[in-house]
Design an enzyme around this catalytic site. Structure first.
Site, PDB file in Angstrom:
ATOM      1  N   HIS A 411      -2.421  -0.877  -0.044  1.00 38.07           N
ATOM      2  CA  HIS A 411      -1.306  -1.729  -0.676  1.00 38.07           C
ATOM      3  C   HIS A 411      -0.344  -2.357   0.567  1.00 38.07           C
ATOM      4  CE1 HIS A 411       0.783  -3.299  -3.993  1.00 38.07           C
ATOM      5  NE2 HIS A 411       0.668  -2.144  -4.688  1.00 38.07           N
ATOM      6  N   ASP A 415      -1.912  -6.857  -2.408  1.00 41.32           N
ATOM      7  CA  ASP A 415      -1.376  -6.786  -3.437  1.00 41.32           C
ATOM      8  C   ASP A 415      -2.264  -6.453  -4.843  1.00 41.32           C
ATOM      9  OD1 ASP A 415       1.160  -7.195  -2.033  1.00 41.32           O
ATOM     10  OD2 ASP A 415       1.146  -9.263  -2.155  1.00 41.32           O
TER      11      ASP A 415
END
Length: 439
Positions: A411, A415
């Site tokens: 992450h 995204d």
């Protein structure tokens, strides 16, 4: 007489230490020059150590599982003449005859009666990025006597885990039929069900096993260290979507029916083609993240890591330049690398440099998986089991083959929107498989 100290050489760029994963000699043994004495594992490979001199082993650096620093003493050998540097004299002389010495063997591996297969040279990593250890040494069963009284050896290849299970069940592995070079758990299961002529013995099935303390060494240690590092350093998230592979499975069946001498196609080559075709639009996924430098390198070429289960643990061979291969070439390379990994013949360079990984349990795959990223990569894709279910097509109900596809991402780099969009692009190709072959 003189004593020669064999120091652990530099066996890999940037390597500070290596782990002892097997000793092939013991104190008191007479060894010859170039004789294999130990197997040492680094973060990238397992390397066979050969003695540079002949003589008698006086000292060993430690036990299996111990770490030895580069340049530190690995073994001291007493030679007839001074060969190189001499180690300090030992406090006590070595006895001329060593009685009932215990061999420094890999735990759980019985004594070799015949010449054993060579351990893996130059292996690297496991699930998500664990380095490679050699396949467990396959050892022969105890000798038996022929009716004529002559000694004969019954040589059976199996991992220590299979041997331990067979011993608990009272099964002679020499009687277990199997395909390939090794007896696997599935072969043992088949023997217990059908091959023994006696069926499965309930007392063995219900007997509780004793507690066992197993030292975490070799590949299992590397897997543990690398998985812990990946989960500590990488904020994972996983996205899962359902894909209708009915048309793709029909195409695969047609291609296999007309493949001739070419390898049989599984789902994996089609998935890799689809991944390679969609990655150019999602460069953040085909990348490696340098934590220390704070740099993300987006790769233009796809070096596909392929998680492969072996008797020694999970390894990740790399299909280099996968974007340039068609499904038949990929099927051939998948088969070659998987066989090399399972038989311990994989090369060190074939376990390095991946840019994205695919991991699949095949028919064992469940509804969904949450795979761990192969650090320093930033994404790993996990196809799951194909199931047949009724689905609505307009007002009609039809049979469809459905497969969930998982993707775990870093992450810090990827995204959620990117991951979901990427899987949708994969879905379009896989549900309209003719697009896989279109320019």
């Amino acid at each position: 007489m003189a004593r020669f100290t064999f120091r652990l050489p530099d066996i890999g760029e940037g390597i500070a230490e290596a782990e002892i994963v097997a000793w092939h000699v013991k104190v008191g043994d007479r060894i010859e020059e170039d004789q294999q004495v130990a197997d040492m594992m680094t973060d990238k490979a397992t390397v066979e150590m050969e003695s540079p001199v002949s003589g008698v082993v006086v000292e060993l650096a430690g036990e299996v599982g111990d770490q030895v620093a580069i340049g530190a003493s690995l073994m001291v050998v007493e030679t007839e003449e001074a060969v190189a540097e001499e180690a300090p004299a030992a406090e006590a002389p070595v006895a001329e005859a060593v009685e009932e010495q215990v061999e420094a063997e890999t735990p759980g591996v019985p004594e070799v009666v015949e010449e054993k297969p060579s351990p893996l040279q130059g292996r690297g990593l496991g699930e998500g990025n664990s380095p490679q250890a050699p396949s467990p040494v396959d050892m022969p069963l105890s000798p038996t006597l022929s009716p004529e009284g002559e000694r004969e050896i019954r040589h059976v290849l199996a991992s220590p885990a299979v041997r331990a299970r067979a011993k608990d069940l009272g099964v002679d592995l020499a009687e277990v039929k199997h395909d390939g070079q090794h007896i696997r758990h599935s072969d043992l299961d088949a023997y217990l069900r059908y091959g023994s002529g006696q069926g499965y013995h309930a007392p063995h099935a219900s007997r509780a096993r004793e507690d066992e303390a197993v030292k975490v060494i070799g590949m299992r240690r590397r897997i543990a260290e690398n998985m812990a590092a990946a989960k500590r350093a990488i904020p994972h998230f996983t996205y899962v979507d359902e894909i209708d592979v009915t048309a793709l499975e029909a195409m695969r069946a047609d291609l296999n029916a007309n493949r001739g001498a070419r390898p049989k196609l599984t789902m994996l080559p089609f998935l890799i083609v689809a991944i390679c075709r969609t990655l150019p639009d999602f460069p953040m996924l085909n990348a490696r993240y340098d934590d220390e430098g704070g740099v993300v390198t987006r790769h233009g070429r796809v070096h596909m890591g392929m998680a492969t289960q072996t008797d020694a643990g999970l390894t990740v061979p790399v299909i280099r330049d996968a974007q340039d291969m068609n499904v038949w070439q990929l099927a051939s390379e998948i088969g070659r690398l998987a066989e090399a990994a399972r038989t311990g013949k994989i090369k060190s360079e074939e376990l390095q440099g991946g840019t994205i990984t695919i991991t699949s349990l095949g028919p064992l795959g469940g509804i969904a998986t949450t795979p761990v990223i192969n650090r320093p990569e930033v994404a790993i894709i996990g196809p799951n089991k194909i199931v047949e279910r009724p689905v609505f097509v307009g007002d009609d109900i039809v049979r469809a083959k459905l497969m969930n596809l998982s993707i775990s991402c870093d992450h810090r780099v990827v995204d959620g929107w990117d991951a979901a969009s990427y899987v949708q692009a994969l879905r379009k190709l896989l549900e309209t498989p003719v697009l896989l072959f279109a320019d």
